[in-house]
Scaffold this motif. Sequence first.
Motif, PDB file in Angstrom:
ATOM      1  N   TYR A 180       0.833  -1.192   0.000  1.00 34.75           N
ATOM      2  CA  TYR A 180       0.000   0.000   0.000  1.00 34.75           C
ATOM      3  C   TYR A 180       0.877   1.255   0.000  1.00 34.75           C
TER       4      TYR A 180
ATOM      5  N   ALA B 138      -5.002   2.268   3.535  1.00 29.25           N
ATOM      6  CA  ALA B 138      -6.054   1.501   2.869  1.00 29.25           C
ATOM      7  C   ALA B 138      -7.088   1.034   3.892  1.00 29.25           C
ATOM      8  N   THR B 139      -8.338   1.276   3.583  1.00 31.62           N
ATOM      9  CA  THR B 139      -9.466   0.896   4.433  1.00 31.62           C
ATOM     10  C   THR B 139     -10.554   0.288   3.549  1.00 31.62           C
TER      11      THR B 139
ATOM     12  N   CYS C  42      -9.590  -1.355   0.212  1.00 31.00           N
ATOM     13  CA  CYS C  42      -8.475  -2.228   0.564  1.00 31.00           C
ATOM     14  C   CYS C  42      -8.716  -3.620  -0.009  1.00 31.00           C
TER      15      CYS C  42
ATOM     16  N   PRO D 279      -7.030  -4.132   5.666  1.00 32.70           N
ATOM     17  CA  PRO D 279      -6.655  -2.724   5.761  1.00 32.70           C
ATOM     18  C   PRO D 279      -5.213  -2.577   6.223  1.00 32.70           C
TER      19      PRO D 279
ATOM     20  N   SER E  82     -11.050  -6.651  -5.016  1.00 36.50           N
ATOM     21  CA  SER E  82     -11.201  -5.332  -4.398  1.00 36.50           C
ATOM     22  C   SER E  82     -12.391  -4.628  -5.025  1.00 36.50           C
TER      23      SER E  82
ATOM     24  N   ARG F 241      -6.307   5.011  -3.313  1.00 38.88           N
ATOM     25  CA  ARG F 241      -5.750   3.784  -2.772  1.00 38.88           C
ATOM     26  C   ARG F 241      -4.873   3.176  -3.857  1.00 38.88           C
TER      27      ARG F 241
END
Length: 307
Positions: free
Chosen positions: A134, A138-139, A144, A186, A203, A212
């Motif tokens: 990442y 990232a969530t 994510c 995440p 994703s 992201r």
Amino acid sequence: MSNVLTEKQIDSYRESGFLVVEGLFEDELVERARRTVDRLLSGPDLGAVAETEPGDPTVARRIWAPTSRDEVFGRIAEYPRLLDTVADLIGENLVLQYSKLNVKAPRVGSVVQWHQDFAFYPHSNIDLVAALIYLDDATPENACLRVAAGSHRLGLLNHEVDGYFAGKIASLPAVGVPESTVVDCPGKAGTVVFLHPLVAHASELNHSDRYRRAFIPAYRASDALPLYYGPHASHNEPTAKLVRGKASKTARTEGGTWRLPLAAAEFNSLFEIQEGAHLASSGRKAATGYFAGEAAEDPSALAAAVM
């Protein structure tokens, strides 16, 4: 072995097919990579370096071969602690197979449907691993990575639609993967998600106002050799690079069979084949694999195959 990972972490990777690791890189290196991506995305020749979102040539969804775009990506791909960690998972003799950089733009970001990397790149054995790094926090909100934990133990799953490779799993339950195994991954910028080549992952759309972006170098043991040399796979080989240990004079093989990624028409990216865009030329693209000879003898066969 370099022993960056604990035995518990290695066991977790073997059990679940993925591993989330923090703290492998200094913040400055990740920030430098992020600034480089900003520069590449804001350049006047975006179409020359990136695949763009359908219908919007100003928004990128993937930067091609990032290690050839700026030395920072080569530095990350060969970063000692990253290679040490990869060695803990698949052994000391390592080849950098390819790299890519996926971009999830704010409020956009193409969906990546469920798939296994090995389906695209079958090898003589399964000692391969992708390192998704990442470059932004990232969530779930900014898409994510999602992984079906333990799915690698089911072997190579069906990625076909109407008898042709389509680069995606139609649905997890349909191939015996319970939805309850799906977990989000995440992580802060600099976090690495290590992926077994047979673990199913995906994703979603980016629903946030934040990028992201993820740099993905992929590695294999030096005695894991490609079994398929169709165009989407063979283009990786001229730049494959030994980055740790020794080259192998033999190919280590595993028993059984692997289905080859024979699509109805050639494709340039995961996005293209998952979306079916490789079929849009109504038969003018060359067919893949065994279908190529058939189409050459009878052009109508190719048109029928890709309609």
